[in-house]
Design an enzyme around this catalytic site. Structure first.
Site, PDB file in Angstrom:
ATOM      1  N   LYS A  54       0.737  -1.260   0.102  1.00 20.49           N
ATOM      2  CA  LYS A  54      -0.085   0.013   0.013  1.00 20.49           C
ATOM      3  C   LYS A  54       0.888   1.370  -0.053  1.00 20.49           C
ATOM      4  O   LYS A  54       0.699   2.013  -0.839  1.00 20.49           O
ATOM      5  CB  LYS A  54      -1.031   0.003   1.105  1.00 20.49           C
ATOM      6  CG  LYS A  54      -1.903  -1.012   1.038  1.00 20.49           C
ATOM      7  CD  LYS A  54      -2.814  -1.286   2.387  1.00 20.49           C
ATOM      8  CE  LYS A  54      -3.989  -2.263   2.042  1.00 20.49           C
ATOM      9  NZ  LYS A  54      -4.531  -2.852   3.491  1.00 20.49           N
ATOM     10  N   GLN A  98      -4.860  -1.321   9.554  1.00 20.45           N
ATOM     11  CA  GLN A  98      -4.719  -2.598   9.239  1.00 20.45           C
ATOM     12  C   GLN A  98      -5.317  -3.336  10.018  1.00 20.45           C
ATOM     13  O   GLN A  98      -4.917  -3.741  11.127  1.00 20.45           O
ATOM     14  CB  GLN A  98      -3.101  -3.064   8.745  1.00 20.45           C
ATOM     15  CG  GLN A  98      -2.985  -4.220   8.177  1.00 20.45           C
ATOM     16  CD  GLN A  98      -3.847  -4.360   6.727  1.00 20.45           C
ATOM     17  OE1 GLN A  98      -3.520  -3.583   5.877  1.00 20.45           O
ATOM     18  NE2 GLN A  98      -4.331  -5.521   6.225  1.00 20.45           N
ATOM     19  N   ASP A 121     -11.110   2.938   4.052  1.00 19.74           N
ATOM     20  CA  ASP A 121     -11.629   1.575   3.950  1.00 19.74           C
ATOM     21  C   ASP A 121     -13.213   1.245   3.964  1.00 19.74           C
ATOM     22  O   ASP A 121     -13.735   0.281   3.458  1.00 19.74           O
ATOM     23  CB  ASP A 121     -11.114   0.622   5.366  1.00 19.74           C
ATOM     24  CG  ASP A 121     -10.102  -0.220   5.078  1.00 19.74           C
ATOM     25  OD1 ASP A 121      -9.969  -0.594   3.756  1.00 19.74           O
ATOM     26  OD2 ASP A 121      -9.362  -0.830   5.913  1.00 19.74           O
TER      27      ASP A 121
END
Ligand code: NAD
Length: 296
Positions: A54, A98, A121
């Site tokens: 990422k 994460q 997200d």
């Protein structure tokens, strides 16, 4: 019929190129550089790989990448304090924590502490509610990638019968909402669905997000249907470790009209959509028009 292969790798490269173009013009015209902060707690090997990837792709499209690596024993208080700092940092437009988090940390609490406008997200409860009520939101990256590929292949999805296999909060449920938003008739199938083959056979669009290697065989697929395989399963075959999807690719490709391979289908789209979401969040934060074709 032999299915058209939907090349997610090429599609993702195209999305990243569009993001990079937009970022370059934001910098030039408005003096703004979008920034993505990724928070990793602990040393989960798969998460480390994702976070590295990422960060690399964020920089490649011209954005600022801020990585925060915290010890596995980090307290909830310290993690929430970091999220709070990032929420208030004007250089940070997107925040991603994460998952999975170490067991002593409450994932829902942490995710819901992120500013919804920076929740790239799309897991914050406000974004889930906005998506469910058809309002502008941050959309989870994997389903957004699937939607982009479906729109690109079909143009309009209106009136199509779609089946989503799997009802997780990160893939199945938001995927179903997005398809509903595009006026599909949507069925959500799951582990308790009766006669899954029959349900799948009626679908013009099949999205498989289960996590069971090759569980959908070709003879469940309606001739000409579009198959989006989200599954990523590592199995051993002929003494080698290989990645396979939730769909039995070889047989499904004989019946489907179009299909995403594993690897090289949905997978590459997820990070590309994370970058698209960060760009969208940055544009919204600055009252600028959103990038076209990169949102739901
Ligand atoms: P999950 O385990 O949270 O959910 C799986 C779902 O499948 C559940 O809702 C369950 O009801 C359903 N299910 C289980 N067994 C079933 C059966 N026999 N028949 C029908 N439904 C059944 O998984 P997830 O997080 O949604 O991920 C699903 C798959 O997608 C995994 O392989 C995961 O690795 C992959 N994935 C890929 C990406 C990507 O970037 N490509 C992103 C997220 C997840």
């Amino acid at each position: 019929m032999v299915a058209k292969v939907i090349d997610g790798k090429a599609f993702a490269a195209n999305v990243r190129a569009q993001v990079a173009d937009h970022v370059a013009s934001l910098k030039k015209t408005n003096g703004i550089t979008p920034g993505l902060a990724v928070v990793l707690v602990g040393e989960d090997p798969a998460s480390q790989v994702y976070v590295r990837s990422k960060g690399k792709q964020t920089v490649e499209v011209g954005m600022n990448s801020y990585e925060h690596k915290l010890d596995a024993s980090t307290s909830e208080e310290d993690l929430l304090a970091l999220v709070d700092r990032l929420n208030n940092d004007p250089d940070v437009h997107g925040i991603l924590v994460q998952l999975p988090l170490p067991k002593h940390l409450n994932e829902d609490l942490v995710i819901n502490s992120i500013d919804p406008a920076k929740d790239v997200d799309g897991f914050h409860i406000s974004n889930v509610g906005l998506l469910g009520t058809g309002q502008k939101s941050m959309v989870p990256c994997t389903p957004l990638g699937c939607l982009m590929m479906l729109r690109n292949h079909h143009g309009s999805l209106s009136g199509m019968d779609a089946v989503v296999i799997g009802r997780s909060n990160i893939v199945g449920k938001p995927m179903a909402q997005l398809l509903l938003g595009d006026s599909c008739t949507v069925t959500i199938a799951h582990s308790r669905t009766k006669d899954l083959p029959d349900v799948v056979r009626r679908a013009d669009i099949v999205v498989a997000a289960v996590g069971r290697p090759e569980m959908v065989p070709g003879d469940w697929i309606k001739p000409g249907a579009t198959v989006i395989d989200v599954g990523i399963n590592r199995i051993e075959r002929d003494g080698k470790n290989v990645l396979v999807g939730d769909v039995h690719y070889e047989s499904a490709a004989q019946t489907a009209g179009a299909i995403t391979p594993v690897p090289g289908g949905v997978g590459p789209m997820t990070i590309a959509c994370l970058l698209a979401n960060t760009l969208t969040a940055c544009c919204r934060a600055n009252g600028l028009p959103e990038p076209e074709g990169l949102t739901a």
